[in-house]
Motif scaffolding. Sequence first.
Motif, PDB file in Angstrom:
ATOM      1  N   GLU A 125       0.168 -10.933  -4.778  1.00  6.91           N
ATOM      2  CA  GLU A 125      -1.065 -11.332  -5.307  1.00  6.91           C
ATOM      3  C   GLU A 125      -2.366 -10.944  -4.916  1.00  6.91           C
ATOM      4  N   VAL A 126      -2.049 -10.324  -3.630  1.00  9.68           N
ATOM      5  CA  VAL A 126      -3.462  -9.952  -2.950  1.00  9.68           C
ATOM      6  C   VAL A 126      -4.117  -8.833  -3.630  1.00  9.68           C
ATOM      7  N   PHE A 127      -3.185  -7.938  -4.370  1.00 15.77           N
ATOM      8  CA  PHE A 127      -3.721  -6.811  -5.031  1.00 15.77           C
ATOM      9  C   PHE A 127      -4.491  -7.068  -6.373  1.00 15.77           C
ATOM     10  N   GLY A 128      -4.420  -8.502  -6.759  1.00 16.31           N
ATOM     11  CA  GLY A 128      -5.376  -8.728  -8.004  1.00 16.31           C
ATOM     12  C   GLY A 128      -4.672  -8.597  -9.220  1.00 16.31           C
ATOM     13  N   GLY A 129      -5.279  -8.440 -10.362  1.00 11.37           N
ATOM     14  CA  GLY A 129      -4.833  -8.616 -11.703  1.00 11.37           C
ATOM     15  C   GLY A 129      -4.063  -7.300 -12.064  1.00 11.37           C
ATOM     16  N   MET A 130      -4.589  -6.015 -11.319  1.00  9.55           N
ATOM     17  CA  MET A 130      -4.134  -4.794 -11.891  1.00  9.55           C
ATOM     18  C   MET A 130      -3.464  -4.036 -10.713  1.00  9.55           C
ATOM     19  N   ALA A 131      -2.292  -3.943 -10.401  1.00  9.14           N
ATOM     20  CA  ALA A 131      -1.626  -3.353  -9.473  1.00  9.14           C
ATOM     21  C   ALA A 131      -0.503  -2.364  -9.738  1.00  9.14           C
ATOM     22  N   PHE A 132      -0.997  -1.152  -9.505  1.00 12.20           N
ATOM     23  CA  PHE A 132       0.129   0.020 -10.126  1.00 12.20           C
ATOM     24  C   PHE A 132       0.249   0.877  -8.944  1.00 12.20           C
ATOM     25  N   SER A 134       0.799   0.125  -5.722  1.00 10.26           N
ATOM     26  CA  SER A 134      -0.045  -0.332  -4.607  1.00 10.26           C
ATOM     27  C   SER A 134       0.707  -0.054  -3.230  1.00 10.26           C
ATOM     28  N   LYS A 135      -0.243   0.488  -2.431  1.00 10.46           N
ATOM     29  CA  LYS A 135       0.140   0.971  -1.252  1.00 10.46           C
ATOM     30  C   LYS A 135      -0.393  -0.507  -0.178  1.00 10.46           C
ATOM     31  N   GLU A 136       0.296  -0.580   0.738  1.00 14.79           N
ATOM     32  CA  GLU A 136      -0.202  -1.462   1.879  1.00 14.79           C
ATOM     33  C   GLU A 136      -1.452  -1.457   2.096  1.00 14.79           C
ATOM     34  N   ALA A 137      -2.160  -0.203   2.508  1.00 17.35           N
ATOM     35  CA  ALA A 137      -3.508   0.081   2.922  1.00 17.35           C
ATOM     36  C   ALA A 137      -4.481  -0.071   1.526  1.00 17.35           C
ATOM     37  N   ASP A 138      -4.083  -0.137   0.542  1.00 19.52           N
ATOM     38  CA  ASP A 138      -5.031  -0.064  -0.638  1.00 19.52           C
ATOM     39  C   ASP A 138      -5.921  -1.443  -0.533  1.00 19.52           C
ATOM     40  N   ARG A 139      -7.160  -1.358  -1.029  1.00 17.28           N
ATOM     41  CA  ARG A 139      -7.997  -2.442  -0.955  1.00 17.28           C
ATOM     42  C   ARG A 139      -7.286  -3.652  -1.784  1.00 17.28           C
ATOM     43  N   SER A 140      -7.548  -4.787  -1.171  1.00 20.04           N
ATOM     44  CA  SER A 140      -7.069  -6.032  -1.716  1.00 20.04           C
ATOM     45  C   SER A 140      -8.096  -6.526  -2.592  1.00 20.04           C
ATOM     46  N   VAL A 141      -7.619  -6.954  -4.039  1.00 16.21           N
ATOM     47  CA  VAL A 141      -8.702  -7.739  -4.948  1.00 16.21           C
ATOM     48  C   VAL A 141      -8.392  -8.901  -5.212  1.00 16.21           C
ATOM     49  N   ILE A 142      -9.317  -9.740  -4.982  1.00 13.46           N
ATOM     50  CA  ILE A 142      -9.201 -11.090  -5.323  1.00 13.46           C
ATOM     51  C   ILE A 142      -9.934 -11.398  -6.681  1.00 13.46           C
ATOM     52  N   GLY A 143      -9.728 -12.235  -7.556  1.00  3.70           N
ATOM     53  CA  GLY A 143     -10.388 -12.847  -8.580  1.00  3.70           C
ATOM     54  C   GLY A 143     -11.649 -13.584  -8.383  1.00  3.70           C
TER      55      GLY A 143
END
Length: 326
Positions: A125-132, A134-143
């Motif tokens: 869930e740390v990747f937010g609402g849209m995560a395709f 997703s790599k570990e180093a990708d920016r985390s997105v919070i709602g």
Amino acid sequence: MITDSTILITGGAGFIGSELATVLAPHNRIVIFDNFSRDALQHKAVANHPNLRIIRGDICDFAAVREAVKGVDYIIHCAGVAGIRTVCRSPTNTMRVNMMGSYNLLEAAAQEGGIRRVVCFSTSEVFGGMAFSSKEADRSVIGAAGEARWTYAVSKLAEEHLAIAYWKEKKLPTTVIRPFNIYGPTQVGEGALKTFVQQALRNEPITIYGDGTQVRAWCYVDDMVRATLLCMENEKAIGESFNIGNARSVETIYGLANVVIRVLKSESEIKFLPANSVDIELRIPCVDKAERVLDFKAKVYLEEGIRATAEYYRQQMASDQPASNA
């Protein structure tokens, strides 16, 4: 395979924790620390294993956690509040348990010293609402702040930062796992696949919240356990985070319901209900890092996992039936 070690599993009475205990207990000493708010352990033969010791405790009680870590070699930190309905009912408790509890565990482990590995469970869930992919180093997105669902992701992201900080600053050997939609027998609490299987076995309507177009990658619990063991054993895992999931078992929620109906030859119909919270529209992991560093690749395909899950719940439902009169 780790042997002849003392392993503390916080949240060890839960779904994944109890599976880990089952695999590790035959050749190790297992300490389960849990408040038993959810109890999958009661359904496992390992609950009576001579190598298993149970401590009923609160992860937010530092003194209790400090006592639990004494003399252990490895720690698997599964304890925490999870499940969307549970999180939304009490976002304050979610953040308290997940952040304070993780701090207590990491600080106690650092004070103890000599611990070979601490594996912390985070969340996709740390990747937010849209995560395709997703790599570990990708920016985390919070709602948005104020939306109760995101308190879970925020609290778990704080745990991740804390775990890696303890490695960098205090040399506590930590590893972070981000699970992607784990399912399987003895799952407790909430879970779409568990619910769909139970409804299909009873030929009840399968209920979908929202329009069912949400996309998920479904990972069987045996693969999750194997990945956790690799994180415990591999020195290259220290100070790293890993996506753990099955990018080859991807379905929409509506597609999943249809697969469950087809595989189980169910007569269930699909019923749509209004969404009761903000949802994740797309969540598929990139697991290249886990394959490259850990030599991990999920092995259980979705239909195989559904059959294994259904067999467990079918047996459970049969045992719950009252005996017929002779």
